[in-house]
Write an enzyme that holds these catalytic residues in place. Structure first.
Site, PDB file in Angstrom:
ATOM      1  CG  HIS A  92       6.127   5.928  14.510  1.00 58.15           C
ATOM      2  ND1 HIS A  92       5.150   7.090  14.216  1.00 58.15           N
ATOM      3  CD2 HIS A  92       5.662   5.231  13.631  1.00 58.15           C
ATOM      4  CE1 HIS A  92       4.248   7.008  13.250  1.00 58.15           C
ATOM      5  NE2 HIS A  92       4.649   5.578  12.728  1.00 58.15           N
TER       6      HIS A  92
ATOM      7  CD  GLN B 213      -3.223  -0.804   0.558  1.00 60.87           C
ATOM      8  OE1 GLN B 213      -3.092  -0.375  -0.672  1.00 60.87           O
ATOM      9  NE2 GLN B 213      -4.248  -0.933   1.149  1.00 60.87           N
ATOM     10  CB  ILE B 214       3.551   2.677   2.376  1.00 56.98           C
ATOM     11  CG1 ILE B 214       2.810   2.614   3.476  1.00 56.98           C
ATOM     12  CG2 ILE B 214       4.342   3.816   2.401  1.00 56.98           C
ATOM     13  CD1 ILE B 214       3.130   2.581   4.968  1.00 56.98           C
TER      14      ILE B 214
ATOM     15  CG  ASN C 272       7.570  -6.259  10.330  1.00 56.40           C
ATOM     16  OD1 ASN C 272       7.041  -7.066   9.442  1.00 56.40           O
ATOM     17  ND2 ASN C 272       6.703  -5.217  10.248  1.00 56.40           N
TER      18      ASN C 272
ATOM     19  CG  ASP D 124       6.627  -6.990  -2.237  1.00 52.87           C
ATOM     20  OD1 ASP D 124       6.654  -8.144  -1.550  1.00 52.87           O
ATOM     21  OD2 ASP D 124       5.944  -6.200  -2.257  1.00 52.87           O
TER      22      ASP D 124
HETATM   23  N1  APR Z   1      11.324  -8.118   1.049  1.00 49.59           N
HETATM   24  C1  APR Z   1      10.386  -7.267   0.334  1.00 49.59           C
HETATM   25  N2  APR Z   1       9.142  -6.929   0.515  1.00 49.59           N
HETATM   26  C2  APR Z   1       8.621  -7.707   1.592  1.00 49.59           C
HETATM   27  C3  APR Z   1       9.276  -8.344   2.236  1.00 49.59           C
HETATM   28  C4  APR Z   1      10.767  -8.768   1.971  1.00 49.59           C
HETATM   29  N3  APR Z   1      11.599  -9.541   2.547  1.00 49.59           N
HETATM   30  N4  APR Z   1       8.381  -9.109   3.150  1.00 49.59           N
HETATM   31  C5  APR Z   1       7.133  -8.644   3.038  1.00 49.59           C
HETATM   32  N5  APR Z   1       7.211  -7.674   1.942  1.00 49.59           N
HETATM   33  C6  APR Z   1       6.242  -6.972   1.334  1.00 49.59           C
HETATM   34  C7  APR Z   1       5.073  -7.478   1.033  1.00 49.59           C
HETATM   35  O1  APR Z   1       5.023  -8.479   0.173  1.00 49.59           O
HETATM   36  C8  APR Z   1       4.006  -6.401   1.094  1.00 49.59           C
HETATM   37  O2  APR Z   1       3.896  -6.206  -0.433  1.00 49.59           O
HETATM   38  O3  APR Z   1       6.219  -5.522   1.987  1.00 49.59           O
HETATM   39  C9  APR Z   1       4.832  -5.209   1.584  1.00 49.59           C
HETATM   40  C10 APR Z   1       4.298  -4.316   2.745  1.00 49.59           C
HETATM   41  O4  APR Z   1       3.031  -3.916   2.233  1.00 49.59           O
HETATM   42  P1  APR Z   1       1.682  -3.841   2.904  1.00 49.59           P
HETATM   43  O5  APR Z   1       1.486  -5.010   3.580  1.00 49.59           O
HETATM   44  O6  APR Z   1       0.649  -3.168   1.950  1.00 49.59           O
HETATM   45  O7  APR Z   1       1.999  -2.893   3.894  1.00 49.59           O
HETATM   46  P2  APR Z   1       1.987  -1.207   3.991  1.00 49.59           P
HETATM   47  O8  APR Z   1       0.603  -0.670   4.274  1.00 49.59           O
HETATM   48  O9  APR Z   1       2.525  -0.748   2.823  1.00 49.59           O
HETATM   49  O10 APR Z   1       2.907  -0.866   5.274  1.00 49.59           O
HETATM   50  C11 APR Z   1       4.456  -1.381   5.225  1.00 49.59           C
HETATM   51  O11 APR Z   1       4.904   0.383   6.921  1.00 49.59           O
HETATM   52  O12 APR Z   1       3.772   1.830   8.385  1.00 49.59           O
HETATM   53  C12 APR Z   1       4.577   0.504   8.217  1.00 49.59           C
HETATM   54  O13 APR Z   1       3.062  -0.662   9.813  1.00 49.59           O
HETATM   55  C13 APR Z   1       3.501  -0.756   8.486  1.00 49.59           C
HETATM   56  O14 APR Z   1       5.251  -2.236   8.796  1.00 49.59           O
HETATM   57  C14 APR Z   1       4.287  -1.649   7.858  1.00 49.59           C
HETATM   58  C15 APR Z   1       4.842  -0.960   6.463  1.00 49.59           C
END
Ligand code: APR
Length: 311
Positions: A178, A13-14, A98, A34
């Site tokens: 945060h 999302q971000i 994480n 990703d």
């Molecule tokens: N390497 C790369 N990408 C990864 C990995 C990895 N090892 N593991 C997970 N991801 C990817 C996921 O596949 C996903 O597409 O990270 C992405 C996270 O995206 P979202 O689940 O949509 O989360 P988002 O809302 O973008 O937030 C991301 O920022 O604010 C913080 O709490 C929030 O920790 C979260 C992060």
């Protein structure tokens, strides 16, 4: 000089919004990285964003990948890799999952682009940015966490909503970790230079500070599945832009303190100058006794999450 290369680790999302804003601002070419399971998703997002370009007339290239080799030579990494917060989870609950992801990311970033500037967004932010720094061994000017920019934007928003005046003219800062112990510095908030303390009654201002502290959670509850993404993306882009264009903006960021504000060895939200050398300076100023106490409370919380990383 060619275009800058901005790599987004995590294309969720971000990440998707980061790609959109970075491209629209023409900060450089954008790579969305990703995990292999999500490769189709980021390739699809990249193509979709490429096809938006004719309307806006920007030339940045946007690509999606799950191959670390495609991130070689990156100038700026913005890391959102991880799982987002779910209802009932606080940021600390996310730590275990994480942290493993951040270790993997830090090792790969180091291998592909040891001179890059790195902005960490993944939560729990205070621990994740610390973990990235420890694992990568990057110098402190190359690593920063995005938190205060967002928390301050939230505080500014609520002050603008309360007063009815332009959000553009509201300045304020939120320091500390945060989490719910963050420290909105109301004493220094102004609307067009007029102290907010002269515009909003103390008890109402206190409510606004409290809402700011839990503003992320307010959105998590409303979504029911996931956390905020538009404002977090824009906040990180402000930081990336200040680096790329050497703007030397003063933004509250999670920066490594080594003595500043009496804090040593922790990343915590402090006013930070970002320019072409990355984190160029932390601006210290005199806090009141109450603010010092609040900053101490937030430091206790930050130390606790950081200790859970065992790093
Ligand atoms: N390497 C790369 N990408 C990864 C990995 C990895 N090892 N593991 C997970 N991801 C990817 C996921 O596949 C996903 O597409 O990270 C992405 C996270 O995206 P979202 O689940 O949509 O989360 P988002 O809302 O973008 O937030 C991301 O920022 O604010 C913080 O709490 C929030 O920790 C979260 C992060």
């Amino acid at each position: 000089m060619g275009r800058k290369k901005i790599t987004l680790i995590g294309g969720g999302q971000i990440g998707g919004n980061l790609a959109l804003i970075a491209a629209q601002k023409e900060l450089g070419d954008v790579v969305i990285f990703d995990i292999p399971n999500s490769e189709g998703m980021v390739k699809g997002k990249a193509l979709d964003l490429m096809q938006l370009r004719p309307h806006d007339g920007y030339d940045s290239n946007i690509t999606g990948t799950s191959d670390w080799n495609d991130t070689k030579g990156t100038d700026v990494f913005i890391i959102t890799a991880g799982i987002p917060r779910k209802p009932g989870m606080d940021r600390e609950d996310l730590l275990g999952i994480n942290l493993g992801i951040m270790r993997d990311v830090a090792n790969n970033v180091k291998e592909q682009a040891p001179n890059a500037f790195v902005i960490v967004i993944s939560n729990p932010l205070d621990a994740m940015v610390y973990a990235f720094h420890k694992v990568s061994g990057f110098p402190k000017n190359q690593v920063v966490g995005m938190a205060g920019a967002l928390d301050s934007a939230r505080f500014r928003t609520f002050i603008a909503m309360e007063t009815g005046f332009s959000v553009q003219d509201v300045t304020c800062m939120v320091l500390g970790g945060h989490g719910d112990t963050m420290v909105p510095i109301s004493r220094l908030a102004t609307v067009g230079g007029v102290p907010v303390t002269d515009l909003i009654k103390p008890e109402r201002l206190k409510e606004i500070e409290d809402r700011t502290r839990v503003a992320g959670g307010e959105i998590v509850k409303l979504f029911g599945n996931g956390s905020a993404f538009y404002a977090p993306a824009q906040s990180a882009i402000e930081m990336a832009e200040s680096y790329i264009r050497d703007k030397k903006r003063v933004i509250p960021c999670a920066s490594l303190c080594e003595g500043e504000f009496g804090i040593d060895g922790y990343f915590i939200g402090v006013p930070t100058v970002i320019g072409s050398n990355g984190v160029e300076k932390i601006l210290e100023f005199t806090l009141t006794d109450d603010e010092k106490n609040e900053l101490n409370n937030t430091l206790v919380a930050v130390k606790k999450t950081v200790s859970e990383t065992n790093l």
